[in-house]
Design a protein around this motif. Structure first.
Motif, PDB file in Angstrom:
ATOM      1  N   ARG A   1       0.826  -1.207   0.000  1.00 37.77           N
ATOM      2  CA  ARG A   1       0.000   0.000   0.000  1.00 37.77           C
ATOM      3  C   ARG A   1       0.858   1.255   0.000  1.00 37.77           C
ATOM      4  O   ARG A   1       0.535   2.251  -0.684  1.00 37.77           O
ATOM      5  CB  ARG A   1      -0.905  -0.016   1.233  1.00 37.77           C
ATOM      6  CG  ARG A   1      -1.808   1.207   1.322  1.00 37.77           C
ATOM      7  CD  ARG A   1      -2.691   1.138   2.535  1.00 37.77           C
ATOM      8  NE  ARG A   1      -3.484   2.350   2.673  1.00 37.77           N
ATOM      9  CZ  ARG A   1      -4.300   2.598   3.672  1.00 37.77           C
ATOM     10  NH1 ARG A   1      -4.442   1.709   4.642  1.00 37.77           N
ATOM     11  NH2 ARG A   1      -4.979   3.736   3.717  1.00 37.77           N
ATOM     12  N   ALA A   2       1.951   1.250   0.756  1.00 38.40           N
ATOM     13  CA  ALA A   2       2.824   2.424   0.788  1.00 38.40           C
ATOM     14  C   ALA A   2       3.402   2.718  -0.594  1.00 38.40           C
ATOM     15  O   ALA A   2       3.413   3.874  -1.054  1.00 38.40           O
ATOM     16  CB  ALA A   2       3.934   2.204   1.809  1.00 38.40           C
ATOM     17  N   VAL A   3       3.875   1.674  -1.286  1.00 39.45           N
ATOM     18  CA  VAL A   3       4.465   1.882  -2.621  1.00 39.45           C
ATOM     19  C   VAL A   3       3.410   2.335  -3.621  1.00 39.45           C
ATOM     20  O   VAL A   3       3.632   3.268  -4.434  1.00 39.45           O
ATOM     21  CB  VAL A   3       5.158   0.583  -3.090  1.00 39.45           C
ATOM     22  CG1 VAL A   3       5.628   0.719  -4.533  1.00 39.45           C
ATOM     23  CG2 VAL A   3       6.338   0.245  -2.179  1.00 39.45           C
ATOM     24  N   LEU A   4       2.230   1.727  -3.597  1.00 40.26           N
ATOM     25  CA  LEU A   4       1.179   2.085  -4.550  1.00 40.26           C
ATOM     26  C   LEU A   4       0.640   3.495  -4.293  1.00 40.26           C
ATOM     27  O   LEU A   4       0.298   4.216  -5.241  1.00 40.26           O
ATOM     28  CB  LEU A   4       0.047   1.067  -4.485  1.00 40.26           C
ATOM     29  CG  LEU A   4       0.378  -0.342  -5.018  1.00 40.26           C
ATOM     30  CD1 LEU A   4      -0.785  -1.295  -4.781  1.00 40.26           C
ATOM     31  CD2 LEU A   4       0.726  -0.285  -6.500  1.00 40.26           C
ATOM     32  N   ASP A   5       0.560   3.905  -3.044  1.00 39.47           N
ATOM     33  CA  ASP A   5       0.096   5.269  -2.743  1.00 39.47           C
ATOM     34  C   ASP A   5       1.053   6.311  -3.320  1.00 39.47           C
ATOM     35  O   ASP A   5       0.627   7.329  -3.883  1.00 39.47           O
ATOM     36  CB  ASP A   5      -0.037   5.452  -1.229  1.00 39.47           C
ATOM     37  CG  ASP A   5      -1.365   4.937  -0.711  1.00 39.47           C
ATOM     38  OD1 ASP A   5      -2.274   4.775  -1.534  1.00 39.47           O
ATOM     39  OD2 ASP A   5      -1.485   4.690   0.505  1.00 39.47           O
ATOM     40  N   ASP A   6       2.343   6.054  -3.173  1.00 43.00           N
ATOM     41  CA  ASP A   6       3.316   7.022  -3.709  1.00 43.00           C
ATOM     42  C   ASP A   6       3.249   7.099  -5.235  1.00 43.00           C
ATOM     43  O   ASP A   6       3.390   8.187  -5.822  1.00 43.00           O
ATOM     44  CB  ASP A   6       4.737   6.619  -3.277  1.00 43.00           C
ATOM     45  CG  ASP A   6       4.930   6.777  -1.777  1.00 43.00           C
ATOM     46  OD1 ASP A   6       4.141   7.532  -1.164  1.00 43.00           O
ATOM     47  OD2 ASP A   6       5.842   6.130  -1.214  1.00 43.00           O
ATOM     48  N   ALA A   7       3.031   5.964  -5.891  1.00 42.48           N
ATOM     49  CA  ALA A   7       3.053   5.955  -7.362  1.00 42.48           C
ATOM     50  C   ALA A   7       1.746   6.427  -7.969  1.00 42.48           C
ATOM     51  O   ALA A   7       1.737   7.099  -9.009  1.00 42.48           O
ATOM     52  CB  ALA A   7       3.387   4.549  -7.865  1.00 42.48           C
ATOM     53  N   THR A   8       0.609   6.082  -7.349  1.00 48.54           N
ATOM     54  CA  THR A   8      -0.694   6.405  -7.950  1.00 48.54           C
ATOM     55  C   THR A   8      -1.231   7.767  -7.517  1.00 48.54           C
ATOM     56  O   THR A   8      -2.278   8.193  -8.026  1.00 48.54           O
ATOM     57  CB  THR A   8      -1.721   5.320  -7.567  1.00 48.54           C
ATOM     58  OG1 THR A   8      -1.830   5.256  -6.127  1.00 48.54           O
ATOM     59  CG2 THR A   8      -1.302   3.965  -8.103  1.00 48.54           C
TER      60      THR A   8
END
Length: 363
Positions: A143-150
């Protein structure tokens, strides 16, 4: 047809078309991106909206509700070089329709590929055991990685869940064997612990039983000894209170003779030297022997004595008189009931009494 009428009809149709092209109705939870001559103009909100006919057109229609996207199983290699298939479920929501339409060509494909690459990075640093037991940690990192990218795509990822982790078939069999062995081990430990507790409880019960039996035997012996001591004391007090004469004492002396031969283990028993004198005293007490017989018995006994002061010896040819034998028999019969009589007389007797003869069955 009149050309004026035709022109009027054409004009009316054009007006209707222009009015219809000007009005746009947007449903709830939808967003429409409007372009004017190919350039982004604005985003229409739910409700009735007016646009410039011909110049404005709708480019994309987006749903801003929370969406669920389930990806296909993807192979991922763990740190201990095992290939596992992982399914993920993604919950996302469009927060900026313009960015979702113009910052990324296909946001679903972009999210899916980003999820796969992030999973491979996260799982690649874990072994199989850690992968199976660290779902929360994997979800948080995804979730942390996807929040930063999306975030720049106008999309907010609300939740990322791992739906399934499927190791190879051989690994499943090994895990099942390991689990079965672990359960067997725990069952054996519990069984041994139960037997240990049972033995401890049995030993404790046996110990308590032995202690209670020993205490009961001790109390019984103490009470029995107290009873015998009190009985002896009562007999002794009765004898002294009644001022017994030598005749009674001789009678008591004779009543102990049957006990000498009562035991089965005795192979011989000793006749005391005072037996003759005791028999003579009892005979006189009952008055069954005349004075002449007593004198005759004394002379016979003295005649067979070897010397004065020595223990008389009985001759094998000597036969006691009938009266003396009857008196000895009567004394032996009364010896068995002596203790009971003494106890009863100790309670009842208040003054000296003459010994009372009783009749008991022959021993």
């Amino acid at each position: 047809m009149d050309p004026v009428v035709v022109l009027a009809l054409v004009a009316a149709l054009v007006v209707i078309f222009l009015v219809a092209s000007t009005v746009r109705i947007v449903p709830q939870a939808r967003r429409y991106n409007i372009e004017r001559f190919g350039r982004y103009r604005r985003t229409l909100q739910p409700g009735l909206n007016l646009v410039v006919p011909v110049a404005d057109r709708i480019n994309t229609k987006l749903d801003v509700r929370e969406q669920v996207y389930s990806s296909d199983p993807r192979p991922v290699i763990t740190e201990d070089n095992l290939v596992v298939n992982i399914d993920t479920v993604l919950y996302y929501q469009i927060t900026d329709p313009r960015a979702a339409a113009y910052e990324v060509a296909d946001y679903l494909q972009a999210i899916d590929q980003l999820t796969v690459t992030t999973l491979r990075n996260v799982i690649g640093s874990m072994d199989l055991e850690e992968t199976l037991t660290s779902r929360e940690e994997i979800n948080s990192r995804l979730r942390a990685v996807l929040d930063d990218a999306t975030g720049k795509w106008g999309i907010r990822v609300n939740r990322v869940e791992i739906k399934a982790i499927d190791p190879p078939h051989t690994i499943k069999e090994a895990m099942e064997k390991q689990m079965r062995a672990e359960r067997d081990k725990r069952a054996a430990i519990l069984h041994a612990e139960g037997e240990r507790q049972a033995k401890i409880l049995t030993a404790e019960g046996t110990k308590q039983k032995d202690i209670l039996e020993a205490q009961g035997a001790q109390q019984a012996m103490i009470l029995r000894a107290d009873g015998e001591a009190k009985a002896v004391e009562l007999v002794f007090q009765a004898v002294h209170r009644n001022n017994a004469d030598p005749k009674i004492l001789a009678y008591k002396y004779l009543e102990t003779l049957p006990h000498l031969a009562r035991s089965d283990n005795n192979t011989f028993w000793v006749i005391p030297g005072e037996l003759t004198e005791a028999v003579r005293t009892v005979t006189r007490a009952f008055g069954d022997q005349p004075a002449e017989a007593a004198q005759s018995g004394e002379s016979t006994t003295a005649g067979h004595g070897t010397a004065e002061g020595r223990t008389p010896e009985l001759d094998t040819n000597w036969t006691p008189s009938l009266d003396a034998a009857a008196a000895a028999d009567e004394a032996g019969k009364q010896a068995a009931a002596a203790v009971n009589d003494a106890k009863a007389e100790a309670e009842a007797a208040k003054s000296p009494q003459t010994p009372r003869r009783g009749h008991t069955p022959d021993a």
